[in-house]
Design an enzyme around this catalytic site. Sequence first.
Site, PDB file in Angstrom:
ATOM      1  N   LYS A  15     -11.764   4.538   1.467  1.00 56.63           N
ATOM      2  CA  LYS A  15     -10.635   3.778   0.937  1.00 56.63           C
ATOM      3  C   LYS A  15     -11.193   2.716  -0.009  1.00 56.63           C
ATOM      4  O   LYS A  15     -11.343   1.546   0.343  1.00 56.63           O
ATOM      5  CB  LYS A  15      -9.849   3.137   2.086  1.00 56.63           C
ATOM      6  CG  LYS A  15      -8.525   2.546   1.690  1.00 56.63           C
ATOM      7  CD  LYS A  15      -7.752   2.105   2.925  1.00 56.63           C
ATOM      8  CE  LYS A  15      -6.437   1.472   2.547  1.00 56.63           C
ATOM      9  NZ  LYS A  15      -5.677   1.048   3.731  1.00 56.63           N
TER      10      LYS A  15
ATOM     11  N   GLU B  91       0.842  -1.207   0.000  1.00 56.30           N
ATOM     12  CA  GLU B  91       0.000   0.000   0.000  1.00 56.30           C
ATOM     13  C   GLU B  91       0.872   1.250   0.000  1.00 56.30           C
ATOM     14  O   GLU B  91       0.566   2.238  -0.678  1.00 56.30           O
ATOM     15  CB  GLU B  91      -0.915   0.021   1.229  1.00 56.30           C
ATOM     16  CG  GLU B  91      -1.994  -1.034   1.216  1.00 56.30           C
ATOM     17  CD  GLU B  91      -2.858  -0.956   2.450  1.00 56.30           C
ATOM     18  OE1 GLU B  91      -4.026  -0.549   2.297  1.00 56.30           O
ATOM     19  OE2 GLU B  91      -2.371  -1.281   3.557  1.00 56.30           O
TER      20      GLU B  91
END
Length: 126
Positions: free
Chosen positions: A102, A25
Amino acid sequence: MKPGADRIELRGLKVRGYHGVFDFERRTGQDFVIDAVLELDLRPAAASDDVNDTVHYGELAERLAAVVSGEPVNLIETLAARLAEVCLADARVAAATVTVHKPQAPIPLEFADVAVVVRRTREESA
């Protein structure tokens, strides 16, 4: 003025960031979507018709985007709290609600949204 009577809402601000607990990420990044709701008295701006008497939402969007695209954090809870503080930096803002979406969260199932919502008031940030 009763907090929450007037609001400025900025919704759907999409910014690339490198937040998350997983290495991939932080390495590849992902898009985050930000909603910010500011509670403040808009009567002075309405009376003067002057942008200097309100929160300039374009400038707010730039400040929020700088935080999202800036220093990585592990949790979107942390990111949301930092964004709320940006909103409260203007003394006219009585409270701010920030939602951090997200949409590409690393969940191995189909999902519509993952979001964290924080609400902070001027009294809490003092």
